[in-house]
Write an enzyme that holds these catalytic residues in place. Structure first.
Site, PDB file in Angstrom:
ATOM      1  N   ARG A  15       0.843  -1.202   0.000  1.00 15.51           N
ATOM      2  CA  ARG A  15       0.000   0.000   0.000  1.00 15.51           C
ATOM      3  C   ARG A  15       0.876   1.249   0.000  1.00 15.51           C
ATOM      4  O   ARG A  15       0.595   2.228  -0.697  1.00 15.51           O
ATOM      5  CB  ARG A  15      -0.936  -0.018   1.233  1.00 15.51           C
ATOM      6  CG  ARG A  15      -2.067  -1.027   1.102  1.00 15.51           C
ATOM      7  CD  ARG A  15      -3.080  -0.906   2.235  1.00 15.51           C
ATOM      8  NE  ARG A  15      -2.600  -1.455   3.484  1.00 15.51           N
ATOM      9  CZ  ARG A  15      -2.919  -2.653   3.972  1.00 15.51           C
ATOM     10  NH1 ARG A  15      -3.738  -3.442   3.275  1.00 15.51           N
ATOM     11  NH2 ARG A  15      -2.446  -3.080   5.115  1.00 15.51           N
TER      12      ARG A  15
ATOM     13  N   PHE B  93     -10.934  -5.980  -5.753  1.00 17.47           N
ATOM     14  CA  PHE B  93     -10.930  -6.762  -4.503  1.00 17.47           C
ATOM     15  C   PHE B  93     -10.460  -5.841  -3.373  1.00 17.47           C
ATOM     16  O   PHE B  93      -9.504  -6.117  -2.668  1.00 17.47           O
ATOM     17  CB  PHE B  93     -10.002  -7.986  -4.607  1.00 17.47           C
ATOM     18  CG  PHE B  93     -10.243  -8.848  -5.813  1.00 17.47           C
ATOM     19  CD1 PHE B  93     -11.256  -9.792  -5.824  1.00 17.47           C
ATOM     20  CD2 PHE B  93      -9.452  -8.713  -6.957  1.00 17.47           C
ATOM     21  CE1 PHE B  93     -11.485 -10.603  -6.939  1.00 17.47           C
ATOM     22  CE2 PHE B  93      -9.668  -9.510  -8.078  1.00 17.47           C
ATOM     23  CZ  PHE B  93     -10.680 -10.458  -8.065  1.00 17.47           C
TER      24      PHE B  93
ATOM     25  N   ASP C 288     -15.607  -4.561  -4.897  1.00 20.44           N
ATOM     26  CA  ASP C 288     -15.602  -5.740  -4.036  1.00 20.44           C
ATOM     27  C   ASP C 288     -17.027  -6.275  -3.990  1.00 20.44           C
ATOM     28  O   ASP C 288     -17.989  -5.542  -4.231  1.00 20.44           O
ATOM     29  CB  ASP C 288     -15.132  -5.367  -2.612  1.00 20.44           C
ATOM     30  CG  ASP C 288     -14.576  -6.562  -1.842  1.00 20.44           C
ATOM     31  OD1 ASP C 288     -13.351  -6.659  -1.688  1.00 20.44           O
ATOM     32  OD2 ASP C 288     -15.380  -7.415  -1.397  1.00 20.44           O
TER      33      ASP C 288
ATOM     34  N   ASP D  15      -5.899  -7.645  -6.068  1.00 18.34           N
ATOM     35  CA  ASP D  15      -5.506  -8.375  -4.851  1.00 18.34           C
ATOM     36  C   ASP D  15      -6.605  -9.374  -4.486  1.00 18.34           C
ATOM     37  O   ASP D  15      -7.315  -9.195  -3.498  1.00 18.34           O
ATOM     38  CB  ASP D  15      -5.262  -7.373  -3.711  1.00 18.34           C
ATOM     39  CG  ASP D  15      -4.741  -8.048  -2.453  1.00 18.34           C
ATOM     40  OD1 ASP D  15      -4.207  -9.173  -2.550  1.00 18.34           O
ATOM     41  OD2 ASP D  15      -4.885  -7.459  -1.362  1.00 18.34           O
TER      42      ASP D  15
ATOM     43  N   CYS E 253      -2.182 -14.602  -3.218  1.00 16.64           N
ATOM     44  CA  CYS E 253      -1.894 -15.060  -1.848  1.00 16.64           C
ATOM     45  C   CYS E 253      -2.070 -16.573  -1.762  1.00 16.64           C
ATOM     46  O   CYS E 253      -2.220 -17.123  -0.676  1.00 16.64           O
ATOM     47  CB  CYS E 253      -2.755 -14.328  -0.830  1.00 16.64           C
ATOM     48  SG  CYS E 253      -4.508 -14.545  -1.073  1.00 16.64           S
TER      49      CYS E 253
HETATM   50  N1  SAH Z   1      -6.519  -5.452  -0.929  1.00 13.65           N
HETATM   51  C1  SAH Z   1      -7.304  -5.582   0.273  1.00 13.65           C
HETATM   52  C2  SAH Z   1      -7.524  -7.031   0.670  1.00 13.65           C
HETATM   53  C3  SAH Z   1      -8.232  -7.886  -0.368  1.00 13.65           C
HETATM   54  S1  SAH Z   1      -8.897  -9.386   0.261  1.00 13.65           S
HETATM   55  C4  SAH Z   1      -6.640  -4.757   1.392  1.00 13.65           C
HETATM   56  O1  SAH Z   1      -5.522  -4.220   1.198  1.00 13.65           O
HETATM   57  O2  SAH Z   1      -7.239  -4.626   2.459  1.00 13.65           O
HETATM   58  C5  SAH Z   1      -9.881  -9.990  -1.039  1.00 13.65           C
HETATM   59  C6  SAH Z   1     -11.243  -9.311  -1.208  1.00 13.65           C
HETATM   60  O3  SAH Z   1     -11.840  -9.850  -2.377  1.00 13.65           O
HETATM   61  C7  SAH Z   1     -12.266  -9.531  -0.107  1.00 13.65           C
HETATM   62  O4  SAH Z   1     -12.681  -8.293   0.397  1.00 13.65           O
HETATM   63  C8  SAH Z   1     -13.453 -10.244  -0.785  1.00 13.65           C
HETATM   64  O5  SAH Z   1     -14.706  -9.756  -0.320  1.00 13.65           O
HETATM   65  C9  SAH Z   1     -13.261  -9.861  -2.226  1.00 13.65           C
HETATM   66  N2  SAH Z   1     -13.792 -10.759  -3.271  1.00 13.65           N
HETATM   67  C10 SAH Z   1     -13.712 -12.097  -3.336  1.00 13.65           C
HETATM   68  N3  SAH Z   1     -14.170 -12.549  -4.523  1.00 13.65           N
HETATM   69  C11 SAH Z   1     -14.540 -11.444  -5.237  1.00 13.65           C
HETATM   70  C12 SAH Z   1     -15.059 -11.235  -6.553  1.00 13.65           C
HETATM   71  N4  SAH Z   1     -15.279 -12.253  -7.384  1.00 13.65           N
HETATM   72  N5  SAH Z   1     -15.297  -9.983  -6.948  1.00 13.65           N
HETATM   73  C13 SAH Z   1     -15.072  -8.928  -6.127  1.00 13.65           C
HETATM   74  N6  SAH Z   1     -14.567  -9.064  -4.885  1.00 13.65           N
HETATM   75  C14 SAH Z   1     -14.310 -10.303  -4.440  1.00 13.65           C
END
Ligand code: SAH
Length: 404
Positions: A212, A236, A258, A308, A348
């Site tokens: 970040r 995401f 998201d 992500d 991840c």
């Molecule tokens: N980058 C973020 C963490 C991401 S975690 C940070 O820095 O805080 C992954 C996220 O993907 C979660 O919030 C989950 O709700 C979302 N997610 C999972 N599958 C998804 C999809 N198909 N489309 C959109 N969001 C999704």
């Protein structure tokens, strides 16, 4: 401690311990001497009875023992465990300068397999995923409170992981007063609210702190060079970790996507907390796979894109399917990247190694018909140390590409 219970290994199964990999699989154990209970101390001995390690016994788990120490002379007791906790906290002393949210204990890498302790301000959030940690939980919590100065302790263990260890579901307030529904934290000058009770994992993706910050620095650099803020797409986005870092650094417009309405709502509160102009940030509850296609139909373009996603592969069998999913989103994202724009792409999935991930992303670059430089490899910060003998600890990998 000659009368301590012991696990005797099958011939040839000593090698992984000699290479200091801290897990003993059930299939490597020939016999158990004595009657150790769940989580109790056992000596691990080779087929020739030679001492190899001290470990915590997990009789119901496929990982039958997790090593505490490879030194026979060491006395693994309460004082020893408390010293490990103090060492873990001390290891991160300098990182406190970057903010007040930090992983203080990261399992194997800190010599405490099965324990995660995350600090959010004055609140500690724990995950207890091994029988050995469970057996000593009170002592470890005392040591964590003493070393960190935190008074409130909350547990967010994963029920499925505990079940694999033969441990009952457990969670909730362990010490102190009930924490606020949203705990405020600060990371590199950005304020966030963390839902430690219902948020993902322990509430926040602490592992992306460095990335970040990388994005924020790149955004500032963009503003200097172009005299305008970049357009940013955060896929995401969860509660807006990357979105806020970019917006505060001067992004002109940030679109965050998201599927979790709760996460997006907290993201919006986070934006307000930082005094950001609501017009600067757009939050969209949508599936990223579909949204990327819709954006392309609308001929949208971005200067920075963050991908992500959640873990697409949880084991070896899912690698192929996961690879297709990574390729899909990376290709779609690259098609939206303006010339000179940057993509920060993460995985991840522990099962997908960094070389494979880079190949997948390279395949997407080729299919997108563009050229990119690999500017940097990204990963978790120093509060998520990796034991070189335990590569499983390095699950998060990322690439920063720049479209030429
Ligand atoms: N980058 C973020 C963490 C991401 S975690 C940070 O820095 O805080 C992954 C996220 O993907 C979660 O919030 C989950 O709700 C979302 N997610 C999972 N599958 C998804 C999809 N198909 N489309 C959109 N969001 C999704």
């Amino acid at each position: 401690m000659a009368d301590t219970a012991a696990l005797l290994l099958k011939p040839g199964k000593e090698r992984s311990l000699q290479r200091r990999h801290p897990w003993v699989y059930a299939g490597a154990v020939a016999s158990v001497a004595g009657t150790p209970g769940n989580g109790e101390l056992v000596a691990i001995r080779g087929s020739d009875r030679r001492f190899l390690a001290w470990a915590a016994y997990s009789p119901q788990s496929l990982i039958r023992a997790r090593c505490w120490s490879y030194a026979e002379a060491e006395r693994v007791d309460g004082a020893w465990l408390a010293a490990r906790v103090r060492a873990a906290v001390a290891r991160r002393a300098q990182l406190q300068e970057t903010g007040d949210a930090l992983r203080l204990v990261f399992g194997e890498a800190d010599g405490l397999p099965g324990l995660v302790a995350d600090r959010y301000g004055d609140t500690l959030v724990l995950q207890i995923h091994s029988a050995g940690i469970e057996l000593h939980r009170e002592l470890l919590i005392d040591a964590l409170c003493a070393a960190s100065g935190c008074a409130t302790v909350f547990e967010r263990s994963d029920a499925a992981l505990r079940e694999r260890e033969g441990l009952p579901d457990s969670g909730g307030l362990l010490r102190g007063d009930k924490p606020a529904a949203a705990v405020p934290i600060r990371e590199h000058g950005v304020h966030y609210l963390v839902d430690i009770r219902r948020g993902h994992k322990t509430g926040f993706y602490l592992d992306q702190r460095d990335s970040r910050q990388r994005l924020a620095l790149a955004v500032r650099d963009f503003v200097r060079r172009h005299g305008r803020g970049p357009r940013v797409l955060n896929c995401f986005c969860y509660t807006g970790g990357f979105s806020l870092a970019a917006a505060q650094a001067g992004a002109q417009a940030v679109l965050s996507v998201d599927t979790s309405a709760d996460a997006l709502a907290l993201g919006q509160r986070n934006a307000a907390l930082n005094g950001l102009d609501p017009a600067q940030l757009q939050w969209r509850c949508a599936d990223v796979f579909e949204e990327l296609r819709a954006l392309r139909e609308g001929a949208a373009q971005f200067d920075f894109i963050v991908l992500d996603p959640p873990k697409f592969a949880t084991n070896q069998h899912q690698i192929e399917r996961a690879a297709r999913a990574y390729k899909d989103i990376n290709l779609s994202a690259l098609r939206l990247l303006a010339p000179g724009g940057r993509l920060l792409s993460f995985s991840c999935s522990g099962a997908i190694e960094v070389d494979l991930f880079q190949k997948i992303v390279a395949g997407a670059v080729i299919d997108a018909g563009i050229d990119c430089h690999l500017l940097a490899r990204l990963g978790a910060g120093a509060d998520h140390p990796v034991l070189v003998t335990h590569p499983e600890g390095e699950y998060l990998k990322g690439l920063m590409l720049e479209r030429i």
